[in-house]
Design a protein around this motif. Structure first.
Motif, PDB file in Angstrom:
ATOM      1  N   GLN A 138       2.720 -10.703 -12.851  1.00  0.00           N
ATOM      2  CA  GLN A 138       3.760 -10.197 -11.948  1.00  0.00           C
ATOM      3  C   GLN A 138       4.720 -11.329 -11.556  1.00  0.00           C
ATOM      4  N   ALA A 195       8.326  -6.361  -1.963  1.00  0.00           N
ATOM      5  CA  ALA A 195       7.195  -5.574  -1.460  1.00  0.00           C
ATOM      6  C   ALA A 195       7.528  -5.009  -0.079  1.00  0.00           C
ATOM      7  N   PRO A 220      -3.796 -15.450  -1.524  1.00  0.00           N
ATOM      8  CA  PRO A 220      -2.659 -15.732  -2.420  1.00  0.00           C
ATOM      9  C   PRO A 220      -1.373 -16.003  -1.636  1.00  0.00           C
ATOM     10  N   GLU A 221      -1.237 -15.349  -0.485  1.00  0.00           N
ATOM     11  CA  GLU A 221      -0.017 -15.515   0.304  1.00  0.00           C
ATOM     12  C   GLU A 221       0.132 -16.941   0.830  1.00  0.00           C
ATOM     13  N   ASP A 227       5.972 -13.874   2.204  1.00  0.00           N
ATOM     14  CA  ASP A 227       5.010 -14.655   1.409  1.00  0.00           C
ATOM     15  C   ASP A 227       4.495 -13.909   0.190  1.00  0.00           C
ATOM     16  N   ARG A 245      -3.622   0.491  -3.367  1.00  0.00           N
ATOM     17  CA  ARG A 245      -4.783  -0.293  -3.862  1.00  0.00           C
ATOM     18  C   ARG A 245      -6.066   0.165  -3.159  1.00  0.00           C
ATOM     19  N   ASP A 299       6.469   2.675  -5.648  1.00  0.00           N
ATOM     20  CA  ASP A 299       6.233   4.062  -5.215  1.00  0.00           C
ATOM     21  C   ASP A 299       7.256   4.425  -4.148  1.00  0.00           C
ATOM     22  N   MET A 337       6.151   3.331  -0.775  1.00  0.00           N
ATOM     23  CA  MET A 337       6.016   1.894  -0.546  1.00  0.00           C
ATOM     24  C   MET A 337       7.366   1.188  -0.581  1.00  0.00           C
TER      25      MET A 337
HETATM   26  C1  UD1 Z   1       1.581  -7.312  -1.534  1.00  0.00           C
HETATM   27  C2  UD1 Z   1       1.630  -8.712  -0.979  1.00  0.00           C
HETATM   28  C3  UD1 Z   1       0.945  -8.752   0.377  1.00  0.00           C
HETATM   29  C4  UD1 Z   1       1.531  -7.732   1.304  1.00  0.00           C
HETATM   30  C5  UD1 Z   1       1.418  -6.364   0.645  1.00  0.00           C
HETATM   31  C6  UD1 Z   1       1.978  -5.271   1.515  1.00  0.00           C
HETATM   32  C7  UD1 Z   1       1.543 -10.467  -2.699  1.00  0.00           C
HETATM   33  C8  UD1 Z   1       0.732 -11.592  -3.207  1.00  0.00           C
HETATM   34  N1  UD1 Z   1       0.921  -9.662  -1.825  1.00  0.00           N
HETATM   35  O1  UD1 Z   1       0.213  -7.003  -1.779  1.00  0.00           O
HETATM   36  O2  UD1 Z   1       1.129 -10.041   0.951  1.00  0.00           O
HETATM   37  O3  UD1 Z   1       0.826  -7.738   2.525  1.00  0.00           O
HETATM   38  O4  UD1 Z   1       2.142  -6.400  -0.585  1.00  0.00           O
HETATM   39  O5  UD1 Z   1       1.802  -4.025   0.967  1.00  0.00           O
HETATM   40  O6  UD1 Z   1       2.688 -10.334  -3.055  1.00  0.00           O
HETATM   41  N2  UD1 Z   1       0.710  -0.337  -6.038  1.00  0.00           N
HETATM   42  C9  UD1 Z   1       1.105   0.960  -6.210  1.00  0.00           C
HETATM   43  N3  UD1 Z   1       2.375   1.290  -5.853  1.00  0.00           N
HETATM   44  C10 UD1 Z   1       3.240   0.388  -5.354  1.00  0.00           C
HETATM   45  C11 UD1 Z   1       2.833  -0.931  -5.211  1.00  0.00           C
HETATM   46  C12 UD1 Z   1       1.562  -1.283  -5.538  1.00  0.00           C
HETATM   47  O7  UD1 Z   1       0.357   1.816  -6.651  1.00  0.00           O
HETATM   48  O8  UD1 Z   1       4.385   0.765  -5.044  1.00  0.00           O
HETATM   49  C13 UD1 Z   1      -0.666  -0.696  -6.403  1.00  0.00           C
HETATM   50  C14 UD1 Z   1      -0.728  -1.255  -7.795  1.00  0.00           C
HETATM   51  O9  UD1 Z   1      -1.758  -0.658  -8.454  1.00  0.00           O
HETATM   52  C15 UD1 Z   1      -0.988  -2.719  -7.609  1.00  0.00           C
HETATM   53  C16 UD1 Z   1      -1.650  -2.783  -6.241  1.00  0.00           C
HETATM   54  O10 UD1 Z   1      -1.157  -1.666  -5.516  1.00  0.00           O
HETATM   55  O11 UD1 Z   1      -1.803  -3.236  -8.608  1.00  0.00           O
HETATM   56  C17 UD1 Z   1      -1.311  -4.015  -5.508  1.00  0.00           C
HETATM   57  O12 UD1 Z   1       0.109  -4.252  -5.457  1.00  0.00           O
HETATM   58  P1  UD1 Z   1       0.689  -5.745  -5.473  1.00  0.00           P
HETATM   59  O13 UD1 Z   1       2.154  -5.717  -5.420  1.00  0.00           O
HETATM   60  O14 UD1 Z   1       0.052  -6.528  -6.573  1.00  0.00           O
HETATM   61  O15 UD1 Z   1       0.124  -6.407  -4.154  1.00  0.00           O
HETATM   62  P2  UD1 Z   1      -0.194  -5.792  -2.726  1.00  0.00           P
HETATM   63  O16 UD1 Z   1      -1.659  -5.648  -2.600  1.00  0.00           O
HETATM   64  O17 UD1 Z   1       0.637  -4.598  -2.437  1.00  0.00           O
END
Ligand code: UD1
Length: 385
Positions: free
Chosen positions: A80, A18, A138-139, A105, A248, A50, A53
């Motif tokens: 995931q 991430a 969750p972290e 985390d 998100r 993305d 990201m």
């Molecule tokens: C994750 C981390 C969080 C960190 C954050 C930084 C965990 C538990 N959480 O949260 O600690 O602070 O990253 O950004 O691992 N999405 C996109 N494009 C992307 C990535 C995500 O559209 O490139 C959207 C997706 O719809 C996804 C949502 O964002 O469902 C959340 O992504 P996810 O990786 O589940 O967790 P983060 O909220 O990004």
């Protein structure tokens, strides 16, 4: 050049998944590659995918192309995490490293640490020991379990050492090395100053604030998100609030159809408002932080970056796992009440000098953490092989 190990090279697999992993692993990859006795392999789990990201951070942090991309993408925490375990498990069957290095985390951290621990591959955890003592995050679960499985635990601040000792982790495994994120920041500062985003926004001579929000507890409930952004919109009547939104958050705002938020579509900012924009690149974001009057965030890393830069930070959470940013730095944990946030933000705006003069930097946040870590990894390898 380092001494070459008598038998073979140390093969270290570093994991990114991430966005916040990128700035921790980039300086380490660069340092690992200076040592001939080390073979540095990079794995991207694909948790973030993305361009804005993930890839843009690879480019700006000069990270090598990953040797493997597990392409897991999004899902529930369970799917995931499980998918990363399955795919990383298959990978280490085919290409077994001598050590796995995980950072932070996120779900990728715990998933890869678990695979390595079960495979009896030593695990090194960067940013160990941080605790919010709030298991609804969750972290926090990811942190506790990753630390329990790790063989080498690298801490960023003294609180991490205390927390690990309280959890019964042997002190011999714990190394206080400072903050790798700050290594990246120190290297990027000059270039961040040159970032064109501030000029594009017409903000070179204007006061502005920066907002980031992405925690599920803050953004997943439409009513709560509305109340939060309504409060911030009141701050934004005074100065522009720039809001590079996590995907998100952007999706939830679109669903809730929030009127408090204006969408920036390029060009100069004409008036104070809460301006939502796409996620910023690393250099653009640092460039914005450097000159901000104030930052409002629920991120972890941003609390640290603002402390290093001496910019006032209001953390929109009930707690922080990074207490040094409060005790020594510019961070104030304001809780999750929108009215309290508004009150605190107005107080900062009325005392603009506060927190800005001569930032106090926590111990070992000096841009030299990567060499410290690599020295310890090499010593470990020499004494265990
Ligand atoms: C994750 C981390 C969080 C960190 C954050 C930084 C965990 C538990 N959480 O949260 O600690 O602070 O990253 O950004 O691992 N999405 C996109 N494009 C992307 C990535 C995500 O559209 O490139 C959207 C997706 O719809 C996804 C949502 O964002 O469902 C959340 O992504 P996810 O990786 O589940 O967790 P983060 O909220 O990004």
């Amino acid at each position: 050049m380092a001494n070459v190990h008598p038998s073979r090279r140390l093969r270290i697999m570093s994991i990114v998944g991430a966005r916040p992993n990128m700035m921790k692993v980039a300086p380490l990859m660069a340092e690992l590659r200076l040592h001939e006795e080390i073979q540095a392999v990079l794995v991207h789990t694909g948790q973030h995918y993305d361009y804005s990201m993930s890839q843009v951070f690879f480019d700006q942090l000069h990270m090598p192309h990953p040797d493997y991309n597990l392409e897991v993408g999004s899902g529930t925490h369970y799917t995931q995490t499980a998918e990363i375990i399955v795919r990383f498990g298959e990978l280490v069957q085919q290409d077994r490293p001598d050590m796995v290095l995980v950072a932070g985390d996120v779900n990728s951290t715990i998933a890869c640490a678990l695979v390595a621990a079960k495979e009896r591959i030593p695990v090194a955890h960067v940013e160990a020991g941080l605790r919010s003592f709030d298991r609804s995050m969750p972290e926090e679960i990811n942190r506790i379990l990753t630390d329990a499985m790790s063989d080498l635990l690298f801490t960023t601040e003294e609180s991490g050492n205390r927390n690990l000792a309280n959890e019964g982790i042997a002190p011999g495994k714990v190394f206080f090395v400072g903050n790798l994120m700050i290594d990246s920041l120190v290297r990027a500062l000059e270039m961040a100053r040159e970032s064109s985003l501030r000029s594009e926004l017409g903000l070179n001579a204007q006061r502005y604030a920066v907002l980031t929000l992405h925690r599920p507890s803050n953004v997943d409930d439409g009513d709560r998100l509305t109340r939060t952004l309504d409060a911030i919109a009141q701050i934004a009547q005074r100065i522009p609030v720039l809001f590079p939104a996590h995907p998100r958050t952007a999706r939830n705002i679109a669903q809730a159809g929030l009127k408090a938020v204006r969408t920036w579509e390029g060009g100069e900012i004409a008036e104070p408002a809460l301006w939502m924009m796409p996620p910023a690149s690393y250099l653009d974001f640092l460039g914005l932080l450097q000159r901000a009057v104030m930052v409002i965030t629920d991120s972890g890393g941003v609390q640290e970056e603002t402390t290093f830069l001496g910019v006032p930070c209001l953390t929109y959470r009930e707690n922080t796992e990074r207490p040094v940013t409060v005790s020594m730095g510019t961070n104030k944990v304001v809780g999750c009440d929108p009215q309290r946030l508004l009150h605190s933000a107005l107080a900062v705006l009325e005392n603009p000098g506060q927190g800005r003069s001569a930032p106090v930097r926590p111990p070992l946040w000096d841009g030299q953490t990567a060499p410290r870590i690599v020295r310890i990894l090499r010593e470990y390898w020499h004494s265990h092989s």
